[in-house]
Structure formats: structure tokens, C-alpha cells
Motif scaffolding. Structure first.
Motif, PDB file in Angstrom:
ATOM      1  N   SER A 344       3.088  -6.101  49.154  1.00 24.04           N
ATOM      2  CA  SER A 344       4.296  -5.312  48.946  1.00 24.04           C
ATOM      3  C   SER A 344       5.003  -5.917  47.739  1.00 24.04           C
ATOM      4  CB  SER A 344       5.205  -5.329  50.182  1.00 24.04           C
ATOM      5  OG  SER A 344       5.403  -6.649  50.669  1.00 24.04           O
ATOM      6  N   TYR A 345       5.758  -5.064  47.018  1.00 24.01           N
ATOM      7  CA  TYR A 345       6.311  -5.449  45.717  1.00 24.01           C
ATOM      8  C   TYR A 345       7.834  -5.329  45.748  1.00 24.01           C
ATOM      9  CZ  TYR A 345       1.430  -4.499  44.486  1.00 24.01           C
ATOM     10  OH  TYR A 345       0.064  -4.481  44.451  1.00 24.01           O
ATOM     11  N   TYR A 346       8.519  -6.261  45.047  1.00 17.20           N
ATOM     12  CA  TYR A 346       9.978  -6.333  45.144  1.00 17.20           C
ATOM     13  C   TYR A 346      10.617  -6.612  43.789  1.00 17.20           C
ATOM     14  CZ  TYR A 346       8.727  -6.918  50.046  1.00 17.20           C
ATOM     15  OH  TYR A 346       8.189  -6.735  51.298  1.00 17.20           O
ATOM     16  N   GLU A 367       4.014   1.002  37.371  1.00 16.32           N
ATOM     17  CA  GLU A 367       2.734   0.622  36.776  1.00 16.32           C
ATOM     18  C   GLU A 367       1.716   0.210  37.837  1.00 16.32           C
ATOM     19  OE1 GLU A 367       3.336  -2.324  33.786  1.00 16.32           O
ATOM     20  OE2 GLU A 367       4.433  -0.981  32.440  1.00 16.32           O
ATOM     21  N   ILE A 368       2.198  -0.115  39.037  1.00 15.43           N
ATOM     22  CA  ILE A 368       1.299  -0.465  40.139  1.00 15.43           C
ATOM     23  C   ILE A 368       0.789   0.830  40.766  1.00 15.43           C
ATOM     24  CG2 ILE A 368       1.086  -1.639  42.352  1.00 15.43           C
ATOM     25  CD1 ILE A 368       1.534  -3.564  40.078  1.00 15.43           C
ATOM     26  N   LYS A 369      -0.501   1.055  40.714  1.00 10.52           N
ATOM     27  CA  LYS A 369      -1.063   2.343  41.132  1.00 10.52           C
ATOM     28  C   LYS A 369      -1.564   2.356  42.574  1.00 10.52           C
ATOM     29  CE  LYS A 369      -0.210   3.981  37.090  1.00 10.52           C
ATOM     30  NZ  LYS A 369       0.960   4.879  36.918  1.00 10.52           N
ATOM     31  N   ASP A 370      -1.434   1.247  43.290  1.00 10.61           N
ATOM     32  CA  ASP A 370      -1.859   1.291  44.687  1.00 10.61           C
ATOM     33  C   ASP A 370      -0.773   1.964  45.536  1.00 10.61           C
ATOM     34  OD1 ASP A 370       0.122  -0.607  45.491  1.00 10.61           O
ATOM     35  OD2 ASP A 370      -1.195  -2.278  44.985  1.00 10.61           O
ATOM     36  N   ASN A 371      -1.049   2.139  46.811  1.00 10.48           N
ATOM     37  CA  ASN A 371      -0.119   2.845  47.696  1.00 10.48           C
ATOM     38  C   ASN A 371       0.650   1.912  48.631  1.00 10.48           C
ATOM     39  OD1 ASN A 371      -0.760   5.513  46.764  1.00 10.48           O
ATOM     40  ND2 ASN A 371      -2.699   5.364  47.897  1.00 10.48           N
ATOM     41  N   PRO A 373       3.777  -0.668  49.772  1.00  7.97           N
ATOM     42  CA  PRO A 373       5.231  -0.488  49.643  1.00  7.97           C
ATOM     43  C   PRO A 373       5.818  -1.179  48.419  1.00  7.97           C
ATOM     44  CG  PRO A 373       4.626  -1.126  51.886  1.00  7.97           C
ATOM     45  CD  PRO A 373       3.397  -1.289  51.049  1.00  7.97           C
ATOM     46  N   LYS A 374       6.796  -0.510  47.838  1.00 10.70           N
ATOM     47  CA  LYS A 374       7.507  -1.046  46.680  1.00 10.70           C
ATOM     48  C   LYS A 374       9.004  -0.914  46.933  1.00 10.70           C
ATOM     49  CE  LYS A 374       3.613   0.458  43.874  1.00 10.70           C
ATOM     50  NZ  LYS A 374       2.850   0.919  45.065  1.00 10.70           N
ATOM     51  N   TYR A 375       9.753  -1.970  46.586  1.00  8.53           N
ATOM     52  CA  TYR A 375      11.176  -2.020  46.914  1.00  8.53           C
ATOM     53  C   TYR A 375      12.009  -2.462  45.712  1.00  8.53           C
ATOM     54  CZ  TYR A 375       9.526  -2.180  51.785  1.00  8.53           C
ATOM     55  OH  TYR A 375       8.917  -1.923  52.990  1.00  8.53           O
ATOM     56  N   ILE A 376      13.215  -1.916  45.651  1.00  8.86           N
ATOM     57  CA  ILE A 376      14.259  -2.488  44.808  1.00  8.86           C
ATOM     58  C   ILE A 376      15.365  -2.944  45.756  1.00  8.86           C
ATOM     59  CG2 ILE A 376      15.958  -2.102  42.998  1.00  8.86           C
ATOM     60  CD1 ILE A 376      14.184   0.093  41.880  1.00  8.86           C
ATOM     61  N   ILE A 377      15.650  -4.242  45.742  1.00 10.69           N
ATOM     62  CA  ILE A 377      16.686  -4.826  46.592  1.00 10.69           C
ATOM     63  C   ILE A 377      17.929  -5.038  45.746  1.00 10.69           C
ATOM     64  CG2 ILE A 377      17.248  -6.685  48.196  1.00 10.69           C
ATOM     65  CD1 ILE A 377      14.773  -5.073  48.989  1.00 10.69           C
ATOM     66  N   GLY A 389       9.236   7.419  45.501  1.00 11.86           N
ATOM     67  CA  GLY A 389       8.441   6.640  46.439  1.00 11.86           C
ATOM     68  C   GLY A 389       8.776   5.163  46.494  1.00 11.86           C
ATOM     69  N   ILE A 390       9.693   4.722  45.657  1.00 13.72           N
ATOM     70  CA  ILE A 390      10.142   3.333  45.660  1.00 13.72           C
ATOM     71  C   ILE A 390      11.369   3.216  46.565  1.00 13.72           C
ATOM     72  CG2 ILE A 390      11.064   1.443  44.262  1.00 13.72           C
ATOM     73  CD1 ILE A 390       9.515   2.727  41.878  1.00 13.72           C
ATOM     74  N   HIS A 391      11.317   2.342  47.563  1.00 17.70           N
ATOM     75  CA  HIS A 391      12.424   2.172  48.491  1.00 17.70           C
ATOM     76  C   HIS A 391      13.554   1.395  47.812  1.00 17.70           C
ATOM     77  CE1 HIS A 391       9.680   3.476  51.646  1.00 17.70           C
ATOM     78  NE2 HIS A 391       8.824   2.547  51.244  1.00 17.70           N
TER      79      HIS A 391
END
Length: 402
Positions: A344-346, A367-371, A373-377, A389-391
Motif C-alpha cells: 500500500s502506498y502513502y 504512476e503506480i499501475k498496480d491495483n 491501495p493508495k492514500y493521501i494522509i 481511486g486514491i483515498h
């Protein structure tokens, strides 16, 4: 509030590891709660029907004349009190204070006892145990309180934003958290300074024979002030030279390692998003506890970006076995968790209301093409909770899982 508040994350690990064929090795910065966890676990053992005579505990951090100085004395003391065979439980607190302690621990383990040890120096414990007991030790890293744990140490009904403010300022040392809502709160700065001084003197200066080193003390201040920035030997050396302190790159790397071994800081390495290989470039450093960090260098609002990053990094380390900084193309994502499993990416930001800031935070994630989870905190709340699609999550909500 009860004197000892269970930390279920760690207690569950101890319960599951009971009677397994491995030495349980609890590491972490001093006063992070290792001894208390073992105390609560011993109480659970007794409550489950295990006789107190089948449990042996020794605090090796207290300077007592009868404490063992080497492995021979340690083995004698333990075996006179308990037979280290299956069904017996041996707890040794701050075991690194005994010379050649690993010989005793290996002996107790091989004769069948269930052995639990704690230590405040990562290099000493990991190197000795891995050499003598390769594949037969279970490392359990005990961190200062996560924010969700911290809220349980405070009085109920305090607004979460007030709790978070206090957490940023005074950190997550259990002893500190217990004091915040008491008349003794005014001694918190002294308590934090005392913890830092003990770690600095015992686990850095004395262990590595660098007492009174101006180079070391200036480097600690530099790293703590520049939390979340890339830290290279050259950059650090240039800073120290500006302070009139000359130091070689080799010595500087050693000093950074000493800070890491004592758990004053954690090192975040950079990993390639595609190959999942670590890169031999500048690492980032984060304080293990913000209260200690703010004792070394005074808090400033302009540092808040880095402090938020620090909190997110520590939380990810609490949740996942592996956390790194992630390079993707020409850009960088603040963190990737569990990169070799289900990543997962943050990204971490104070505020993304400015379009340029929002674009800067979103671009590397896209730029990350996998599925995965991606987050902006964020510190401030944002109107949307999803951007392509980015949380998007406010940091308190994310920390509390709500």
C-alpha cells in the motif's frame, strides 16, 4: 485508570508465541514499555494456572551488587532458582548488560525452557542471537505508543484533536502518557530529557566509548531537526563543518548507526517501485518518539510537515513488518508498506487545497499501475475522500481507523 494498561498488539504476539521453539527477543528504546509487557504477561501466565515457582524474572538494568556480571554468574543464578526445562519460563530484562549473555540464553533454550529477553540495543541482541540461535529466535520490536494506544492512556472524552496535539508535542512514551492528565504533567519535559539522556549516555556514549563527543551531539540535533529529509554522509558532514566540527564520512555513518542501534531513530531506506530492490542512495531518518525529538530540538510549526511524516512512518512500522520510501520513475512516494507482499502506498501532506500541492501529491501515486491501495494522509480535512481511486484521509481518522 489501572496502573498497567494492556497493549493488545504486543500481548497477543506474546500469547501466540508462548511455548513455541524460539527465544522471544523484545527490543526497543528504553522506557517504551518492554518490561511492563513482560510483567503483564507473567501475570497472565499465573492467572492461567502456571505456578509462580515455574517463572523466573531478573531485572539486569538495576545496578545491584548481586546482579551477574558474566554468563557464568547468570547461569548459576538462574539454575539455582529454577530448572530450565520444558514448562519453565525465564524472563531476563536488559540482558545485554551481562557479558556473553548469549551463552546462558542458548543454554536455557536448548534445555527446554521458554525464554524471554529484552534489550535496548538492536545490534547487540540481533547479532548475538542470530549467530547462536539462527532461525530459533522471534524478534518483537516494541515501539512507543501508537496514537490509538495513546488514547487509551488518557482520560476518556477528551476530543481527538486535543489528544493529537499532545501526542505531537510530548510523544508516546507510556510513562509520559500517564502523566499528561495529572497534576504532575509539569514534570514531563524533565522526564523526557531524562529518558533521552539515559539512552544517549548508556546506549551511545558508553557503549561506543565516545563520551563527550561534540560531533555525536551535534549530529543528533541535526538529524532530529531534519526529520523526513534525505540524510547523506556528505550533507551531514557539511552541516557539522558549519558548526566547526570536522568528521569523516566513515565516522559519520558509524554515528548514524549508533543512533539507529539505540532506537533513537529509525532509518527509512528507498526502494524501487518496480523491482522492489533497495537503492543505495540517501536514507531518511525518523524519530522513534516525538517527545524525545522535541526535547532535543524545540518544536516549530514549520517542522510540522516532517512531524506528520514521522507519525505516519511510525504507525506504518507498527502495522507492517516492512516500510520504505518508494521511488517511481523520477518521483518519490513518501512510503510503501509491505512492499514484497500486498503493498500500500502513502503520501503525507499538511494541506492539499492548493491545486499545485494536490498535483504534486497525486502524480507519483498515479504512476503506480498496480491495483493496491493508495492514500493521501492530510492534517487538514479535504472536501473529497477519493481522487481517481486514491483515498484521502485526515490523519486522526486514519490513525484511529475510522
Amino acid at each position: 485508570m489501572s496502573e498497567n494498561i494492556p497493549r493488545e498488539h504486543y500481548m497477543e504476539i506474546l500469547r501466540q508465541s508462548k511455548d513455541t521453539p524460539a527465544v522471544k527477543v523484545l527490543t526497543g528504546i528504553r522506557r517504551s514499555g518492554k518490561s511492563t509487557l513482560l510483567e503483564m504477561f507473567r501475570e497472565e501466565l499465573k492467572a492461567s494456572g502456571i505456578s509462580e515457582s515455574d517463572i523466573f524474572y531478573l531485572d539486569l538494568d538495576i545496578d545491584r551488587p548481586d546482579n551477574p556480571k558474566d554468563h557464568s554468574e547468570l547461569t548459576s543464578m538462574v539454575t539455582e532458582a529454577i530448572d530450565p526445562v520444558p514448562g519453565k519460563y525465564i524472563f531476563l530484562d536488559e540482558v545485554q548488560n551481562v557479558k556473553d549473555w548469549d551463552i546462558s540464553v542458548t543454554s536455557f533454550f536448548t534445555t527446554g525452557a521458554d525464554v524471554y529477553i529484552t534489550g535496548s540495543n538492536s545490534e547487540t541482541l540481533s547479532s548475538e542471537i542470530s549467530t547462536k540461535l539462527s532461525g530459533r529466535s522471534l524478534p518483537i520490536h516494541v515501539m512507543p505508543l501508537s496514537f490509538s494506544e495513546y488514547t487509551g492512556f488518557r482520560k476518556p472524552d477528551i476530543p481527538s484533536d486535543i489528544l493529537f496535539r499532545d501526542y505531537v508535542m510530548t510523544g508516546g512514551m507510556p510513562a509520559v502518557a500517564r502523566l499528561v492528565d495529572t497534576p504532575a504533567a509539569n514534570i514531563i519535559p524533565s522526564l523526557l530529557y531524562g529518558i533521552f539522556s539515559t539512552v544517549y549516555v548508556k546506549d551511545i556514549e558508553e557503549r561506543h566509548d565516545i563520551k563527550g563527543s561534540t560531533r555525536m551531539s551535534n549530529l543528533v540535533k541535526y538529524v532530529m531537526r531534519n526529520i523526513g529529509d534525505r540524510t547523506s554522509a556528505r550533507k551531514s558532514s557539511d552541516y557539522l563543518k558549519s558548526k566547526g566540527v570536522s568528521i569523516s564520512h566513515v565516522t559519520l555513518e558509524d554515528y548514524l548507526g549508533y543512533m539507529e542501534e539505540a532506537f533513537l531513530v529509525y532509518r527509512a531506506q528507498r526502494i524501487d517501485s518496480k523491482t522492489k530492490e533497495y537503492l543505495d542512495t540517501s536514507d531518511k531518518f525518523y524519530a522513534s518518539d516525538l517527545g524525545i525529538r522535541n526535547t532535543v530540538v524545540p518544536y516549530r510549526w514549520e517542522d510540522m510537515d516532517g512531524l506528520l511524516e514521522n507519525i505516519v512512518y511510525n504507525e506504518l512500522r507498527f502495522r507492517y513488518p516492512e516500510v520504505a520510501v518508494c521511488r517511481t520513475g523520477d518521483h518519490e512516494i513518501d512510503f510503501i508498506a509491505d512492499p514484497r507482499g500486498k503493498p500500500s502506498y502513502y503520501q503525507v501532506s499538511l494541506n492539499i487545497s492548493d491545486p499545485k500541492t494536490l498535483e504534486r501529491e497525486v502524480r507519483p501515486l498515479k504512476e503506480i499501475k498496480d491495483n493496491y491501495p493508495k492514500y493521501i494522509i492530510t492534517y487538514d480535512r479535504y472536501l473529497l475522500d477519493d481522487i481517481d481511486g486514491i483515498h484521502v484521509m485526515q490523519i486522526i481518522d486514519w490513525l484511529l481507523g475510522r
